[in-house]
Design a protein around this motif. Structure first.
Motif, PDB file in Angstrom:
ATOM      1  N   ASP A 175      -6.687 -58.762 -36.677  1.00 29.31           N
ATOM      2  CA  ASP A 175      -6.995 -60.109 -37.165  1.00 29.31           C
ATOM      3  C   ASP A 175      -6.741 -60.185 -38.671  1.00 29.31           C
ATOM      4  O   ASP A 175      -7.521 -59.682 -39.480  1.00 29.31           O
ATOM      5  N   ARG A 176      -5.659 -60.848 -39.050  1.00 29.24           N
ATOM      6  CA  ARG A 176      -5.287 -60.927 -40.466  1.00 29.24           C
ATOM      7  C   ARG A 176      -6.261 -61.809 -41.249  1.00 29.24           C
ATOM      8  O   ARG A 176      -6.418 -61.630 -42.462  1.00 29.24           O
ATOM      9  N   ILE A 177      -6.908 -62.765 -40.587  1.00 29.13           N
ATOM     10  CA  ILE A 177      -7.851 -63.630 -41.294  1.00 29.13           C
ATOM     11  C   ILE A 177      -9.152 -62.875 -41.565  1.00 29.13           C
ATOM     12  O   ILE A 177      -9.729 -62.981 -42.654  1.00 29.13           O
ATOM     13  N   VAL A 178      -9.617 -62.095 -40.614  1.00 30.11           N
ATOM     14  CA  VAL A 178     -10.787 -61.243 -40.850  1.00 30.11           C
ATOM     15  C   VAL A 178     -10.466 -60.235 -41.952  1.00 30.11           C
ATOM     16  O   VAL A 178     -11.264 -60.028 -42.874  1.00 30.11           O
ATOM     17  N   ALA A 179      -9.285 -59.600 -41.871  1.00 29.21           N
ATOM     18  CA  ALA A 179      -8.895 -58.640 -42.906  1.00 29.21           C
ATOM     19  C   ALA A 179      -8.835 -59.310 -44.270  1.00 29.21           C
ATOM     20  O   ALA A 179      -9.334 -58.777 -45.271  1.00 29.21           O
ATOM     21  N   GLY A 180      -8.237 -60.499 -44.323  1.00 26.24           N
ATOM     22  CA  GLY A 180      -8.145 -61.223 -45.587  1.00 26.24           C
ATOM     23  C   GLY A 180      -9.495 -61.613 -46.131  1.00 26.24           C
ATOM     24  O   GLY A 180      -9.753 -61.534 -47.343  1.00 26.24           O
ATOM     25  N   THR A 181     -10.404 -62.041 -45.241  1.00 24.24           N
ATOM     26  CA  THR A 181     -11.761 -62.379 -45.665  1.00 24.24           C
ATOM     27  C   THR A 181     -12.452 -61.164 -46.277  1.00 24.24           C
ATOM     28  O   THR A 181     -13.122 -61.267 -47.314  1.00 24.24           O
ATOM     29  N   MET A 182     -12.278 -60.010 -45.652  1.00 27.86           N
ATOM     30  CA  MET A 182     -12.903 -58.796 -46.174  1.00 27.86           C
ATOM     31  C   MET A 182     -12.311 -58.411 -47.527  1.00 27.86           C
ATOM     32  O   MET A 182     -13.035 -58.013 -48.447  1.00 27.86           O
ATOM     33  N   LEU A 183     -11.003 -58.522 -47.662  1.00 26.78           N
ATOM     34  CA  LEU A 183     -10.364 -58.184 -48.936  1.00 26.78           C
ATOM     35  C   LEU A 183     -10.870 -59.087 -50.052  1.00 26.78           C
ATOM     36  O   LEU A 183     -11.149 -58.632 -51.174  1.00 26.78           O
ATOM     37  N   LEU A 184     -11.014 -60.369 -49.774  1.00 25.10           N
ATOM     38  CA  LEU A 184     -11.521 -61.305 -50.775  1.00 25.10           C
ATOM     39  C   LEU A 184     -12.984 -61.017 -51.101  1.00 25.10           C
ATOM     40  O   LEU A 184     -13.410 -61.147 -52.253  1.00 25.10           O
ATOM     41  N   THR A 185     -13.760 -60.612 -50.094  1.00 28.59           N
ATOM     42  CA  THR A 185     -15.161 -60.288 -50.327  1.00 28.59           C
ATOM     43  C   THR A 185     -15.288 -59.065 -51.223  1.00 28.59           C
ATOM     44  O   THR A 185     -16.124 -59.022 -52.139  1.00 28.59           O
ATOM     45  N   VAL A 186     -14.459 -58.056 -50.973  1.00 28.85           N
ATOM     46  CA  VAL A 186     -14.475 -56.849 -51.802  1.00 28.85           C
ATOM     47  C   VAL A 186     -14.098 -57.188 -53.240  1.00 28.85           C
ATOM     48  O   VAL A 186     -14.748 -56.754 -54.202  1.00 28.85           O
ATOM     49  N   ALA A 187     -13.051 -57.992 -53.404  1.00 28.00           N
ATOM     50  CA  ALA A 187     -12.626 -58.385 -54.751  1.00 28.00           C
ATOM     51  C   ALA A 187     -13.715 -59.184 -55.452  1.00 28.00           C
ATOM     52  O   ALA A 187     -13.980 -58.995 -56.649  1.00 28.00           O
ATOM     53  N   ALA A 188     -14.365 -60.086 -54.711  1.00 26.81           N
ATOM     54  CA  ALA A 188     -15.400 -60.941 -55.303  1.00 26.81           C
ATOM     55  C   ALA A 188     -16.614 -60.148 -55.754  1.00 26.81           C
ATOM     56  O   ALA A 188     -17.268 -60.498 -56.746  1.00 26.81           O
ATOM     57  N   THR A 189     -16.931 -59.074 -55.030  1.00 23.16           N
ATOM     58  CA  THR A 189     -18.125 -58.277 -55.366  1.00 23.16           C
ATOM     59  C   THR A 189     -17.777 -57.066 -56.229  1.00 23.16           C
ATOM     60  O   THR A 189     -18.654 -56.242 -56.506  1.00 23.16           O
ATOM     61  N   ARG A 190     -16.505 -56.952 -56.612  1.00 23.06           N
ATOM     62  CA  ARG A 190     -16.027 -55.853 -57.465  1.00 23.06           C
ATOM     63  C   ARG A 190     -16.304 -54.494 -56.817  1.00 23.06           C
ATOM     64  O   ARG A 190     -16.930 -53.614 -57.408  1.00 23.06           O
ATOM     65  N   GLY A 191     -15.816 -54.353 -55.612  1.00 27.23           N
ATOM     66  CA  GLY A 191     -16.019 -53.118 -54.873  1.00 27.23           C
ATOM     67  C   GLY A 191     -14.716 -52.378 -54.618  1.00 27.23           C
ATOM     68  O   GLY A 191     -13.665 -52.667 -55.218  1.00 27.23           O
ATOM     69  N   LYS A 192     -14.803 -51.426 -53.693  1.00 26.99           N
ATOM     70  CA  LYS A 192     -13.640 -50.641 -53.287  1.00 26.99           C
ATOM     71  C   LYS A 192     -13.788 -50.325 -51.804  1.00 26.99           C
ATOM     72  O   LYS A 192     -14.736 -49.666 -51.392  1.00 26.99           O
ATOM     73  N   VAL A 193     -12.841 -50.798 -51.012  1.00 21.51           N
ATOM     74  CA  VAL A 193     -12.922 -50.636 -49.557  1.00 21.51           C
ATOM     75  C   VAL A 193     -11.543 -50.307 -49.001  1.00 21.51           C
ATOM     76  O   VAL A 193     -10.525 -50.823 -49.480  1.00 21.51           O
ATOM     77  N   THR A 194     -11.522 -49.482 -47.972  1.00 25.52           N
ATOM     78  CA  THR A 194     -10.305 -49.186 -47.215  1.00 25.52           C
ATOM     79  C   THR A 194     -10.420 -49.818 -45.832  1.00 25.52           C
ATOM     80  O   THR A 194     -11.391 -49.565 -45.108  1.00 25.52           O
ATOM     81  N   LEU A 195      -9.455 -50.666 -45.490  1.00 34.29           N
ATOM     82  CA  LEU A 195      -9.377 -51.264 -44.161  1.00 34.29           C
ATOM     83  C   LEU A 195      -8.388 -50.468 -43.336  1.00 34.29           C
ATOM     84  O   LEU A 195      -7.233 -50.287 -43.746  1.00 34.29           O
ATOM     85  N   THR A 196      -8.819 -49.992 -42.172  1.00 30.15           N
ATOM     86  CA  THR A 196      -7.925 -49.294 -41.259  1.00 30.15           C
ATOM     87  C   THR A 196      -7.608 -50.179 -40.058  1.00 30.15           C
ATOM     88  O   THR A 196      -8.283 -51.190 -39.823  1.00 30.15           O
ATOM     89  N   LYS A 197      -6.581 -49.813 -39.317  1.00 30.28           N
ATOM     90  CA  LYS A 197      -6.108 -50.595 -38.166  1.00 30.28           C
ATOM     91  C   LYS A 197      -5.796 -52.028 -38.595  1.00 30.28           C
ATOM     92  O   LYS A 197      -6.059 -52.991 -37.863  1.00 30.28           O
ATOM     93  N   ALA A 198      -5.247 -52.162 -39.791  1.00 33.24           N
ATOM     94  CA  ALA A 198      -4.838 -53.464 -40.327  1.00 33.24           C
ATOM     95  C   ALA A 198      -3.322 -53.586 -40.218  1.00 33.24           C
ATOM     96  O   ALA A 198      -2.636 -52.655 -39.804  1.00 33.24           O
ATOM     97  N   GLU A 199      -2.787 -54.730 -40.602  1.00 35.72           N
ATOM     98  CA  GLU A 199      -1.346 -54.937 -40.638  1.00 35.72           C
ATOM     99  C   GLU A 199      -0.982 -55.569 -41.980  1.00 35.72           C
ATOM    100  O   GLU A 199      -0.999 -56.787 -42.130  1.00 35.72           O
TER     101      GLU A 199
END
Length: 419
Positions: A231-255
């Motif tokens: 789900d690219r929208i779920v992945a995108g939402t998570m990426l924006l959330t990480v950026a907004a909270t100034r974090g660091k996250v690795t998403l696996t099984k993404a495209e």
């Protein structure tokens, strides 16, 4: 009604997997009614919209069962082509059943679909295409009936690259006589996934992912096993959330290839982005830099990420200009963001977002799916406690969002209604 209680200020950190795409699973589940043998669909998210689609298929007479993240559908003994109105009103994507039921049985009756109120999403493109394939259409008392003794291939030019219309017409044309050419077709990855499923069932579809799709009709589809794309929208939402909270996250099984427009904007905003096959890692140590964005059909910036993008950039350095070109009523989240201290001005389809130093917690209400995700992001950024109500919208497209975020360090709980 349930609500999310969020204590802001914790950066998201860690690793998590991206689950299957809702917007691919729904049309593929609908397409199983064209197949008279069992189909196994893997990587199906457990979402409210998916549960509604499964219930519709069962009501039509299909055997449907979930086995973990897989859904097994046997539509061999389908007994009805009347999609229940009460279920259809709960989910706009039920319109996807029009094409496959018409193709297999020559008759289908649906009510006008429901879903999020984000602007005009008429089914005119769907109906015009069905007529071109040889169907007769009757609209009366809020219902649409399509019927045809046989569908015939033709050339269809869409006025706008509508995702839903492209998918519905591909499904209808898959069992039509002759070749159908769809011009100005939508190019979203979910359409490619649908075509891959149908081709695995024996269909003959070429050109998906491009603006001209060719469908050579066949007389029979057979069962298959298919895995839903991430789900690219779920992945995108998570990426924006990480950026907004100034974090660091690795998403696996993404495209990563499906998120090119978003990843480019994040890099422009100062976010560190690294991709490797099915992995995306992002790190944001400083406030985002303001960037401008305009939504557009794929491969442009997805309209489904406009609201989460806006929330993330409410505290960016500078002023961001966001133009919504797909839906005319997709700024409903703005009033709730301003309740939390955001500085946003809207003029028709343009929002000017002036970055503020800090959002503050408040009680806010989601009125649509992606707007609800935006409010969760804002709550995770904000000082103090935020209560997000209207979770029935969020549940339609995010699987246990609170658990997903909590695993990455967010302080978020799901609570019952206040007395």
């Amino acid at each position: 009604m349930d609500a999310f209680e969020i204590h802001g200020g914790s950066p998201l950190c860690g690793e998590t997997q991206v689950y299957g795409a809702k917007n691919a699973a729904l049309p593929i589940l609908a397409a199983t009614v064209m197949v008279e043998e069992p189909c196994v669909i893997d990587n199906v998210p457990d979402l409210e919209d998916v549960r509604v689609m499964m219930k519709i298929l069962q009501t039509l007479g299909a055997s449907v069962r979930r086995d973990g993240t897989s859904v097994v559908v046997d539509a061999g003994n389908l007994r009805s082509t009347n999609v229940p109105a009460d279920l259809m009103r709960r989910m706009r994507s039920s319109i996807f059943l029009m094409g496959p039921l018409l193709a297999r049985f020559g008759d289908v009756r649906v009510s006008k679909p429901g879903g999020c109120v984000i602007g005009q999403r008429p089914v005119d493109f769907h109906l015009r295409g069905m007529r071109a394939l040889g169907a007769s259409i009757e609209e009366k008392h809020g219902f649409i009936r399509c019927s045809s003794n046989r569908l015939f291939g033709t050339e269809i030019v869409l006025d706008f690259p509508s995702v839903g219309a492209t998918e519905n017409l591909i499904m209808a044309a898959a069992l039509a006589d002759g070749q159908t050419v769809i011009q100005n077709a939508a190019r979203e990855p979910e359409i490619v996934d649908l075509a891959n499923f149908l081709n695995a069932c024996g269909a003959n579809i070429e050109g998906v992912g491009e603006d001209t799709v060719r469908v050579q009709g066949v007389h029979h589809l057979h069962g298959t096993r298919h895995r839903i794309i991430p789900d690219r929208i779920v992945a995108g939402t998570m990426l924006l959330t990480v950026a907004a909270t100034r974090g660091k996250v690795t998403l696996t099984k993404a495209e990563p290839a499906h998120l090119g427009a978003l990843l480019a904007k994040l890099k422009q905003a100062g976010v560190r982005v690294h991709t490797d096959r099915d992995i995306i890692t992002i790190e944001c140590l400083k406030p985002l830099r303001a960037v401008d964005m305009r939504t557009a059909p794929y491969p442009g910036f997805p309209t489904d990420l406009q609201a989460p993008f806006m929330a993330a950039f409410t505290t960016a350095e500078g002023t961001s200009v966001i133009r919504e070109s797909v839906f005319e009523a997709r700024f409903k989240h703005v009033n709730e963001l301003t309740r939390m201290g955001a500085d946003i001005t809207v003029d028709l389809q343009t929002a000017v977002v002036r970055g503020v130093s800090q959002l503050s917690g408040a009680t806010v209400e989601a009125t649509d799916l992606r707007g609800g995700a935006a409010l969760v992001i804002a709550g995770l950024m904000a000082d103090g406690v935020t209560r997000v109500e209207g979770l029935q919208h969020i549940d339609r497209g995010y699987q246990q969002l609170d658990v997903y975020l909590r695993d990455l360090g967010a302080v978020i709980t799901r609570t019952g209604a206040m007395s």
